[in-house]
Design an enzyme around this catalytic site. Structure first.
Site, PDB file in Angstrom:
ATOM      1  CG  ASP A   1      31.637  32.415 -19.330  1.00 53.58           C
ATOM      2  OD1 ASP A   1      32.736  32.196 -18.798  1.00 53.58           O
ATOM      3  OD2 ASP A   1      31.519  32.842 -20.491  1.00 53.58           O
TER       4      ASP A   1
ATOM      5  CG  ASP B   1      36.263  34.981 -18.449  1.00 55.60           C
ATOM      6  OD1 ASP B   1      37.088  34.341 -19.126  1.00 55.60           O
ATOM      7  OD2 ASP B   1      35.032  34.808 -18.540  1.00 55.60           O
TER       8      ASP B   1
END
Length: 161
Positions: free
Chosen positions: A115, A130
């Site tokens: 991330d 995402d």
């Protein structure tokens, strides 16, 4: 019957873009940890996410891999078997598949998801995959709430009166 294959192609392209972005992040952001692009609003912060959103169910790698695989198979089946698709549901399917595939590649090969996007008004750090899943899910919800007939699932705009 061509559109489902186009959405699978879209999913593959999204997953490839996601993996390219993550490669760039690992090569350039991991060594420094964080970079502020727009101070007070948008930062790029390297995170190895071993859970789901907000880090819940941390270290449940196989649970996420199996769950994602089941959901992706269900979406693939519905791409070909559901007869009331609209452009919205096709696009939603492609986005969800692409994002799911991008994050599943991370979980399988790395054991965690890379991330890197951090915005000031949303605490968790997230990634391109995402974003694809969230946008796809939002489009699907919009379809269900505003465009699908409650009894038949058929698009309201295509109903014959």
């Amino acid at each position: 019957m061509l559109v489902p294959f186009l959405m699978i192609g879209l999913a593959v392209v999204l997953a490839v873009v996601d993996q390219i972005l993550k490669y760039i992040v690992v090569q350039n952001l991991k060594p420094i940890g964080s970079y502020s692009l727009i101070p007070g609003l948008l930062d790029f912060t390297y995170v190895e996410n071993r859970g789901a959103a907000f880090g819940i169910l941390s270290n449940q790698r196989w649970f996420f891999i199996i769950t994602t695989a089941i959901l992706m198979i269900a979406i693939l089946i519905l791409l070909f078997r559901y007869h009331h698709h609209t452009g919205l549901t096709y696009l939603a399917s492609g986005l969800i598949l692409g994002g799911g595939l991008g994050n599943m590649v991370d979980r399988v090969w790395l054991g965690y998801v890379v991330d890197y996007i951090q915005v000031s008004f949303f605490p968790p750090v997230f990634n391109f995959a995402d974003c694809a899943v969230v946008i796809g899910t939002a489009l699907f919800v919009i379809h269900v709430l505003f465009f699908a007939d409650r009894k038949t699932g058929e698009p309201v705009l295509r109903r014959r009166h």
